[in-house]
Write a protein that holds these residues in place. Structure first.
Motif, PDB file in Angstrom:
ATOM      1  N   LEU A 118     -63.801  23.084 -21.919  1.00  0.00           N
ATOM      2  CA  LEU A 118     -65.067  23.081 -22.654  1.00  0.00           C
ATOM      3  C   LEU A 118     -65.811  24.359 -22.290  1.00  0.00           C
ATOM      4  CD1 LEU A 118     -67.305  21.672 -24.342  1.00  0.00           C
ATOM      5  CD2 LEU A 118     -68.081  20.610 -22.203  1.00  0.00           C
ATOM      6  N   GLY A 119     -66.016  25.219 -23.279  1.00  0.00           N
ATOM      7  CA  GLY A 119     -66.738  26.468 -23.057  1.00  0.00           C
ATOM      8  C   GLY A 119     -68.104  26.418 -23.718  1.00  0.00           C
ATOM      9  N   MET A 120     -69.090  27.034 -23.075  1.00  0.00           N
ATOM     10  CA  MET A 120     -70.464  26.973 -23.582  1.00  0.00           C
ATOM     11  C   MET A 120     -71.201  28.274 -23.301  1.00  0.00           C
ATOM     12  SD  MET A 120     -71.113  23.320 -21.752  1.00  0.00           S
ATOM     13  CE  MET A 120     -69.947  23.856 -20.488  1.00  0.00           C
ATOM     14  N   ALA A 121     -72.178  28.553 -24.140  1.00  0.00           N
ATOM     15  CA  ALA A 121     -73.122  29.627 -23.847  1.00  0.00           C
ATOM     16  C   ALA A 121     -74.216  29.057 -22.953  1.00  0.00           C
ATOM     17  CB  ALA A 121     -73.721  30.170 -25.139  1.00  0.00           C
ATOM     18  N   ILE A 122     -74.703  29.861 -22.030  1.00  0.00           N
ATOM     19  CA  ILE A 122     -75.765  29.427 -21.122  1.00  0.00           C
ATOM     20  C   ILE A 122     -76.987  30.303 -21.340  1.00  0.00           C
ATOM     21  CG2 ILE A 122     -74.880  30.888 -19.243  1.00  0.00           C
ATOM     22  CD1 ILE A 122     -75.944  28.754 -17.277  1.00  0.00           C
ATOM     23  N   ASP A 123     -78.140  29.668 -21.315  1.00  0.00           N
ATOM     24  CA  ASP A 123     -79.392  30.384 -21.553  1.00  0.00           C
ATOM     25  C   ASP A 123     -80.400  29.952 -20.487  1.00  0.00           C
ATOM     26  OD1 ASP A 123     -81.466  31.845 -22.613  1.00  0.00           O
ATOM     27  OD2 ASP A 123     -81.934  30.382 -24.180  1.00  0.00           O
ATOM     28  N   VAL A 153     -64.192  23.842 -27.875  1.00  0.00           N
ATOM     29  CA  VAL A 153     -62.983  23.307 -27.237  1.00  0.00           C
ATOM     30  C   VAL A 153     -61.804  23.970 -27.931  1.00  0.00           C
ATOM     31  CG1 VAL A 153     -61.614  21.250 -26.733  1.00  0.00           C
ATOM     32  CG2 VAL A 153     -64.118  21.121 -26.725  1.00  0.00           C
ATOM     33  N   ARG A 154     -61.145  24.890 -27.235  1.00  0.00           N
ATOM     34  CA  ARG A 154     -60.092  25.688 -27.864  1.00  0.00           C
ATOM     35  C   ARG A 154     -58.722  25.518 -27.218  1.00  0.00           C
ATOM     36  NH1 ARG A 154     -62.546  30.086 -30.532  1.00  0.00           N
ATOM     37  NH2 ARG A 154     -64.227  29.221 -31.804  1.00  0.00           N
ATOM     38  N   VAL A 155     -58.671  25.126 -25.956  1.00  0.00           N
ATOM     39  CA  VAL A 155     -57.401  25.045 -25.231  1.00  0.00           C
ATOM     40  C   VAL A 155     -57.211  23.619 -24.736  1.00  0.00           C
ATOM     41  CG1 VAL A 155     -56.015  25.967 -23.340  1.00  0.00           C
ATOM     42  CG2 VAL A 155     -57.660  27.445 -24.506  1.00  0.00           C
ATOM     43  N   CYS A 156     -56.049  23.028 -25.046  1.00  0.00           N
ATOM     44  CA  CYS A 156     -55.778  21.636 -24.682  1.00  0.00           C
ATOM     45  C   CYS A 156     -54.428  21.528 -23.980  1.00  0.00           C
ATOM     46  CB  CYS A 156     -55.763  20.743 -25.924  1.00  0.00           C
ATOM     47  SG  CYS A 156     -57.240  20.864 -26.951  1.00  0.00           S
ATOM     48  N   GLY A 157     -54.250  20.425 -23.238  1.00  0.00           N
ATOM     49  CA  GLY A 157     -52.986  20.170 -22.566  1.00  0.00           C
ATOM     50  C   GLY A 157     -52.765  18.684 -22.386  1.00  0.00           C
ATOM     51  N   ALA A 311     -70.390  39.332 -22.603  1.00  0.00           N
ATOM     52  CA  ALA A 311     -70.350  37.889 -22.820  1.00  0.00           C
ATOM     53  C   ALA A 311     -69.982  37.149 -21.540  1.00  0.00           C
ATOM     54  CB  ALA A 311     -69.357  37.547 -23.924  1.00  0.00           C
ATOM     55  N   ILE A 312     -70.794  36.175 -21.196  1.00  0.00           N
ATOM     56  CA  ILE A 312     -70.523  35.294 -20.065  1.00  0.00           C
ATOM     57  C   ILE A 312     -70.575  33.863 -20.593  1.00  0.00           C
ATOM     58  CG2 ILE A 312     -71.356  34.440 -17.855  1.00  0.00           C
ATOM     59  CD1 ILE A 312     -70.266  37.151 -17.520  1.00  0.00           C
ATOM     60  N   ARG A 313     -69.529  33.093 -20.331  1.00  0.00           N
ATOM     61  CA  ARG A 313     -69.472  31.720 -20.818  1.00  0.00           C
ATOM     62  C   ARG A 313     -69.282  30.767 -19.641  1.00  0.00           C
ATOM     63  NH1 ARG A 313     -70.209  30.275 -26.204  1.00  0.00           N
ATOM     64  NH2 ARG A 313     -68.408  28.888 -26.199  1.00  0.00           N
ATOM     65  N   VAL A 314     -70.027  29.670 -19.677  1.00  0.00           N
ATOM     66  CA  VAL A 314     -69.804  28.595 -18.716  1.00  0.00           C
ATOM     67  C   VAL A 314     -68.618  27.775 -19.207  1.00  0.00           C
ATOM     68  CG1 VAL A 314     -70.768  26.461 -17.772  1.00  0.00           C
ATOM     69  CG2 VAL A 314     -72.206  28.482 -18.010  1.00  0.00           C
ATOM     70  N   PHE A 315     -67.794  27.312 -18.275  1.00  0.00           N
ATOM     71  CA  PHE A 315     -66.663  26.488 -18.691  1.00  0.00           C
ATOM     72  C   PHE A 315     -66.453  25.357 -17.695  1.00  0.00           C
ATOM     73  CE2 PHE A 315     -64.763  29.368 -15.694  1.00  0.00           C
ATOM     74  CZ  PHE A 315     -63.775  28.623 -15.057  1.00  0.00           C
ATOM     75  N   SER A 316     -65.827  24.305 -18.190  1.00  0.00           N
ATOM     76  CA  SER A 316     -65.463  23.168 -17.355  1.00  0.00           C
ATOM     77  C   SER A 316     -64.218  22.531 -17.949  1.00  0.00           C
ATOM     78  CB  SER A 316     -66.604  22.150 -17.309  1.00  0.00           C
ATOM     79  OG  SER A 316     -66.224  20.996 -16.567  1.00  0.00           O
ATOM     80  N   THR A 317     -63.312  22.066 -17.098  1.00  0.00           N
ATOM     81  CA  THR A 317     -62.177  21.306 -17.608  1.00  0.00           C
ATOM     82  C   THR A 317     -62.609  19.853 -17.761  1.00  0.00           C
ATOM     83  OG1 THR A 317     -61.342  20.993 -15.350  1.00  0.00           O
ATOM     84  CG2 THR A 317     -60.444  22.834 -16.611  1.00  0.00           C
TER      85      THR A 317
END
Length: 339
Positions: A118-123, A153-157, A311-317
């Motif tokens: 899960l990728g997100m923009a942070i502000d 959500v772009r990458v899955c497994g 670009a900086i993105r927050v991410f979490s699995t």
């Protein structure tokens, strides 16, 4: 050492044939840029850079916390999911919009859940809000809020281990694309310099012919003509030096491979993960140390995207269950159902 490390880590002193994972990644790279196959000893030259990149990426991915369950119920129980989404009703729609997740569930009919990034923009915003000081309520209290948007959500497994392997491969792909962009920039620059050189030489020829004619005999504008010739000759020499730095076109394939190897040999210069810790209340307002308001300390991971330096993105699995997945129907599909 994590599962991903054991999957990708190369045994010391092993040969290419003993490192099938790295060899497979080399072939993946030349699949993205097939012309590299024509370069001299492309596989043996790429292999050390690939091993360096994968070792670096494995360390980064191994440090990522385990996947969090993402659903409306988790919004109330998990402070991270609560921080990522404004309301519990916002959680599932972010996943339902994912084309990649839809494809994953279609391709894996037996899978009850998917592991995903899960990728997100942070502000981070500095505002004036409502605050309590003792028994008094103030409406002009300086506050810092953390907001998340553009959930993707772009990458899955199928499993957490599979997801982490895929993360490594996707970042390798992106590093290669960055190398290809550099190659294209060099090629464009070389073409530009060649055109510039042709124009300069044409102009120089014209000036030299003028200097050999009547103007030179009569002395008309002779000094300015000689100055122009000298200036153009200096520009041509500078142009030649710039072209020499780019190399001959006949050496292009070797240079292209060197560029890709250079990017992969220094992955930390192109991709890295930052950690940022905040104490947040239930409204995502930053709570300072010593403040007695209820708050949770949350450590976010932020990835710098190789293709976008700013670009900086927050991410979490995360783990997302098939039962919570309700993809939006396309207009065409909806029309077919009505017929």
């Amino acid at each position: 050492m994590g599962l991903l490390s054991r999957w990708l880590t190369k045994r010391a002193g092993s040969e290419e044939r003993d490192d099938p994972q790295a060899t497979a990644i080399v072939e993946r790279i030349v699949g993205l840029c097939p012309s590299l196959r024509l370069a001299r000893n492309y596989a043996s030259r790429l292999l050390p850079a690939v091993q360096r990149t994968t070792a670096y990426l494995v360390r980064l991915v191994d440090e990522v916390p385990p996947a969090r369950e993402a659903n409306a119920a988790a919004w109330a129980a998990d402070p991270y999911i609560h921080a990522f989404f404004a309301t519990p009703d916002d959680v599932c729609p972010a996943f339902n919009r994912s084309h990649e997740l839809n494809v994953f569930f279609n391709d894996h009919p037996a899978a009850d859940e998917a592991f995903a990034v899960l990728g997100m923009a942070i502000d981070e915003r500095h505002i004036f809000g409502v605050g309590q000081h003792g028994e008094a309520t103030h409406t002009d209290v300086a506050q810092t809020t953390i907001n998340f948007s553009d959930h993707q959500v772009r990458v899955c497994g199928e499993s957490e281990a599979a997801l982490r392997r895929e993360i490594v491969l996707r970042i390798v792909d992106q590093l290669v694309l960055e190398g290809i962009a550099r190659i294209e920039a060099d090629t464009s620059r070389q073409d530009e310099l060649q055109r510039e050189k042709a124009l300069l030489k044409t102009r120089l020829t014209i000036l030299e012919r003028q200097g050999a004619g009547v103007r030179s005999l009569l002395g008309s504008d002779a000094s300015s003509n000689f100055a122009d010739v000298a200036r153009l000759q200096a520009q041509i020499e500078e142009n030649d030096r710039a072209l020499a730095q780019l190399g001959l076109k006949t050496e292009a394939l070797e240079r292209h491979l060197d560029v890709i190897c250079g990017v992969l040999a220094a992955p930390d210069a192109h991709f890295y993960v930052l950690k940022s810790t905040f104490r947040l209340d239930r409204m995502n307002v930053v709570v300072a140390e010593g403040d007695t308001r209820p708050a949770q300390e949350i450590e976010f991971r932020l990835a710098r995207l190789p293709a976008s330096p700013e670009a900086i993105r927050v991410f979490s699995t995360v783990r997302f269950r098939r039962g919570d997945f309700a993809p939006a129907r396309s207009t065409l599909e909806h029309a077919h159902r009505l017929i």
